[in-house]
Structure formats: C-alpha cells, structure tokens
Design an enzyme around this catalytic site. Structure first.
Site, PDB file in Angstrom:
ATOM      1  N   SER A 265       0.833  -1.203   0.000  1.00 35.02           N
ATOM      2  CA  SER A 265       0.000   0.000   0.000  1.00 35.02           C
ATOM      3  C   SER A 265       0.867   1.253   0.000  1.00 35.02           C
ATOM      4  CB  SER A 265      -0.880   0.006   1.249  1.00 35.02           C
ATOM      5  OG  SER A 265      -0.052   0.246   2.380  1.00 35.02           O
ATOM      6  N   LYS A 266       0.211   2.349  -0.258  1.00 36.49           N
ATOM      7  CA  LYS A 266       0.908   3.636  -0.240  1.00 36.49           C
ATOM      8  C   LYS A 266       1.551   3.862   1.127  1.00 36.49           C
ATOM      9  CE  LYS A 266      -0.423   8.527  -0.126  1.00 36.49           C
ATOM     10  NZ  LYS A 266       0.912   9.004   0.177  1.00 36.49           N
ATOM     11  N   ARG A 267       0.863   3.389   2.168  1.00 35.04           N
ATOM     12  CA  ARG A 267       1.398   3.560   3.518  1.00 35.04           C
ATOM     13  C   ARG A 267       2.747   2.850   3.698  1.00 35.04           C
ATOM     14  NH1 ARG A 267      -2.082   1.245   7.233  1.00 35.04           N
ATOM     15  NH2 ARG A 267      -3.718   1.570   5.699  1.00 35.04           N
TER      16      ARG A 267
END
Ligand code: GLU
Length: 511
Positions: A265-267
C-alpha cells in the site's frame, strides 16, 4: 479456429495507478506482443461516484512513460471498437440488460434503500448471511414477485429500478484459470448482482463482460482482486449464449508489502521510503502528494524490468531484460499463484543497473537540468558535462542523485569531511601540498597520468605514504571522502582549478 489474441487493460479512473495495476498492464502488453496480438486500453468509468478528475490522464501518461504502448484505445488512437470509454458507450448496454431479462436470466428490482436495509437487518437478526439471492429475492419487490401489470405500471411511471442477475441456486461454477488452474465457486456464496440501473448506466460487471465480448477479447489478464467476480462473469457469458467466445481468465497474484503479509500500500511506501505509483500524483481534493518512480529518479526501463519479475520468472537466472526480451521470454504459465513480495533494495539495484547502462549523452540532460536548478552559470562545455557523467555513473543509483555526486566538479568545496581531516592531517601536509602545487604547475600536459607521476614524486620527497594521503587529497579536491578515480577528477577540473583547491585547503585547514 484460433482467434487472434486480443487483451485489454481496463482501469477505472478512481485515482493514481498503483504499481500493481502497472504490472497488470505490462503483462497484458507482453502477452499480446508475444502472440502477435492486440493490446487495448479501455476506461471503465461507469461508477461516476468514484470518478476522480485527472486520473485517466495520469494512467495514460504513466503507461506512455513506461513504454507500455497500446495498439488501440484511450490515449493511443482509437481503433475499430471506439469509443473505448464506457461512459461514452452508455447507450449500448441497455439492450444487453433487456436480453437477459427476456431470457429469464435477470429481473427488475424496485426495492428502496430502506427496504434493502430492512431485509439485511431481518436476516442479520436470524443469523443468516444477508444478501439478495435465490432465497431472499422471493420476499422483495421485483419483477419475479410483483404482478406483471404492476411491473409494467412502475416502468411506465418511471420508477427507479435496477436490473439484477438471477443467480442460479446452489450451482457449482467452474472455470480454468490460466494461472490458478481449476477454480470453482458455489453460487450460494454469491448474490444477485446489480447489472444495470434505471439512469441507463450499467455496473462494472455488465459493462465489462459486454465490452470484452464486443471488443473480441480472448484473454482477461487482471489482478487477483477480481477473482471473486469471475464466476458471475462466466455465468453472464453463459446467459448471453457467448460461451464459445468466452475469454480465458488469468488472475495475477497480489503485490505484497516487503515485510509481513498483505497488499502493498501507499502507507508501506511512505513508511519505508519508496514509491508505489509510477509518477507523482497530487490528490485533487486533499492536495496530498503520492510520490512516483519517475520523480524519484527511476528509469522507465528499470521499472518495467523490476515489475515484470514481481510475480513472473523466466525459469533462468537472467534478471536484466529489455522490454523486447521480456516479450520473448514471457508466458502466463510462469506467473506464480502466490503473492510477490516487493523488495525496495532490489528495486534500487535494478535502477542502478540501468543508470550504469545509460550513455553519457543520455545521462547528461539530468545533469544539465540540475546545473540550471542550482544556478550554475553554464560556461562548462558539453564535453566537461559528458565526462563528469562518465565518471560518476558507477556511483549513483538514481538519476536525481547526479548533482549530489557531481557538484564538486562544478563548485570548489566550501567544507571538508572532518573525520578524514582529523585523521589524516599531519605536520608534513602543508609542505607536501606546496610541493604538489609546484609539481602540478610545472606540468605542460595535465593528464591523470602526469598528475599521478607528479603526485608520487611529491609524496616520495616528503616521505608520506600514499595510503596515508590519498583520501585526504580527495577531500581537499572534492570535500568528500568517496568518488571516482581522483587523478581523473583533477584532469577534468584542470590544472588551475586543482591548484586553486589545494591553495584553498592550505588557507582553510589546520596549519
Ligand atoms: N475496471 C476494473 C479495474 O479497475 C477492471 C477489472 C478487469 O480487468 O476486469 O481494475
């Protein structure tokens, strides 16, 4: 007869394209080219509530940057099946919804949001899986339960409705996935999906299947998240009587985060410092920036190469592939079933390999623009810039590092690596430096070979060992402790500048 291979990448413009999506596009491209077929881009924008302005342009621009070029469709020139944006195809879909209703495979449903909610509450209370299906549809307001004339009246009055697929009860749906082998679902796990709404818009499922049929798609290569939709799609092909031309399905494994489990994910990217999008994206609502490979200094060839190997392997130990070599080597049967872990060090390694392969001429524009950005008045000749590129190429992993590693070719150091000064500066140094100045000054030909000879002579005279001085000399010329061959740096910056830098050091450093 074998049909001409036709595949598609069908993104929804709901935000920036995740690199998992880029990989899906890439595998479609590779597959199409491998089989001498067509690769098209279709924009699936039927869900207007999720539409994000700029996302479509972003997707196309990203694919172009990476060289994942389509043979027809949005962004790449229309082909025989235009339009390729589903919102523009809207008038085509209703007839297909009607065809299903007439054949008894779909029905009108008039339930309001409250009625649907009521059904869910009721079923939850009795601990039953709450879904609109073969059992519950009999208790709801639809063309299967309402008298025919009431259905007619409601339709004529313009009541809002949806068309739902009439899922057969407790049927085993089996299909052979090109990557997973036989996959089977029981219809009792599914619900009567909405296919079409009274505003004339189809949902993803109907539009996707109808368009794949009309566009003569032979293989649906898409992410694993669509696997649960596949049985419905298979049933739709059957219901339409299109089974003969049903595409083969290939559901690609997920891209997983570097550690632990779960989807990348972007996280994860933010936390571990790598991009998960091809290019920078600024969210139009929040203004939040998602960083991209392009701006992080990755080369498109490296991104393509690293993504190709996340979930597919060539069956050999070869790791570096051009796009054409990937086309030759690619096959769906070497795509793995299990998720592929993203490895940011490996990603960096790939980029390093491609930066090293760049010609000096290809690296030079990155340095030229860094010079402009840093206000360096360009009296430096092209040949100087090119030579700088050739010297630092081995040292950098990303094109954006070009300035950091080459600034001292253009600006004399204003500070020096203190550790090295402390460790290597001795009483003998000032005299040695003065001798170096004299030795260099007397050279007519200032080449790395003559420089090295004069350097050795001065060292001998002062009884200083090379191992005790070389690094200090590097710091005097460049300010930093590491870099390309030192005498080549001196040759490039030239005699006057080399002498000036030694004199600077004599003035600034401990005497
Ligand atoms: N529109 C879907 C998506 O956004 C396409 C899924 C498919 O390829 O069928 O990924």
């Amino acid at each position: 007869m074998d049909r001409r291979v036709r595949v598609r990448f069908a993104p929804s413009p709901t935000g920036p394209l995740h690199i998992g999506g880029v990989r899906t596009a890439l595998y479609n491209y590779l597959f199409a080219h491998k089989h001498g077929g067509d690769f098209l881009i279709r924009i699936e924008d039927t869900d207007q509530t999720r539409y994000v302005p700029g996302a479509e342009e972003y997707i196309i621009e990203s694919l172009k940057w990476l060289g994942i070029v389509a043979s027809e469709g949005i962004g790449f020139g229309d082909g025989p099946h235009a339009p390729y944006r589903q919102s523009e195809r809207k008038p085509m879909y209703k007839q297909y919804a009607m065809q299903l209703i007439e054949a008894g495979h779909a029905y009108y449903a008039f339930d309001t949001a409250e009625e649907l909610e009521g059904m869910r509450e009721r079923l939850k209370a009795s601990n039953v899986d709450a879904k609109y299906d073969a059992i519950t549809r009999g208790t709801m307001k639809n063309s299967l339960t309402l008298p025919e004339d009431e259905v007619k009246r409601r339709l004529e009055a313009g009541d809002a409705y949806v068309v739902r697929f009439k899922l057969p009860r407790k049927e085993e749906v089996k299909f052979s996935d090109e990557i997973r082998g036989w996959v089977s679902f029981n219809t009792n796990q599914l619900d009567d999906k909405v296919l079409f709404k009274s505003d004339g818009m189809p949902t993803y499922h109907l539009a996707n299947v109808v368009d794949d049929y009309l566009m003569q798609i032979t293989h649906v290569i898409r992410g694993e998240e669509w696997l649960p939709s596949a049985p419905l799609h298979v049933l739709l092909y059957r219901a339409f009587g299109w089974e003969e031309v049903m595409p083969k399905f290939a559901h690609l494994p997920l891209l997983l985060k570097p550690e632990g489990n779960g989807k990348l994910s972007k996280r994860d990217g933010d936390r571990l410092g790598f991009p998960v999008f091809p290019m920078n994206w600024i969210d139009p609502t929040s203004g939040e920036l998602s960083s991209g490979y392009k701006q992080a200094g990755y080369l498109p060839e490296a991104v393509v190469n690293l993504l190709a190997l996340l979930g597919w392997n060539p069956g050999t130990s070869q790791e570096l592939f051009t796009l054409d070599e990937l086309v030759q080597a690619f096959s769906l049967d070497r795509v793995s079933k299990s998720g592929a872990k993203f490895d940011q060090n490996k990603a960096k390694w790939f980029n390093q390999q491609y930066v090293r392969k760049l010609s000096d001429e290809a690296l030079a524009p990155f340095l030229q623009s860094a010079l402009v950005e840093n206000g360096i008045n360009s009296h430096f000749k092209d040949a100087f810039v090119l030579k700088t590129c050739s010297l630092i190429k081995e040292k950098i992993s990303f094109t954006k590092e070009v300035w950091e590693y080459s600034k001292y070719f253009f600006i004399a150091p204003t500070s020096y690596d203190e550790g090295v000064i402390k460790k290597r500066w001795t009483d003998k140094i000032p005299t040695l430096l003065n001798d170096l100045v004299q030795g260099f000054d007397s050279l007519n030909d200032f080449t790395h070979l003559s420089i090295e000879a004069a350097y050795n002579e001065a060292l001998n005279k002062n009884e200083v060992l090379g191992k005790d001085f070389l690094q200090l000399f590097r710091v005097i010329l460049s300010g930093v402790a590491g870099g390309p061959p030192l005498f080549e740096i001196a040759e490039l910056i030239g005699k006057a500048e080399t002498i000036k830098r030694i004199q600077n050091a004599l003035e600034k450093l401990p005497n």
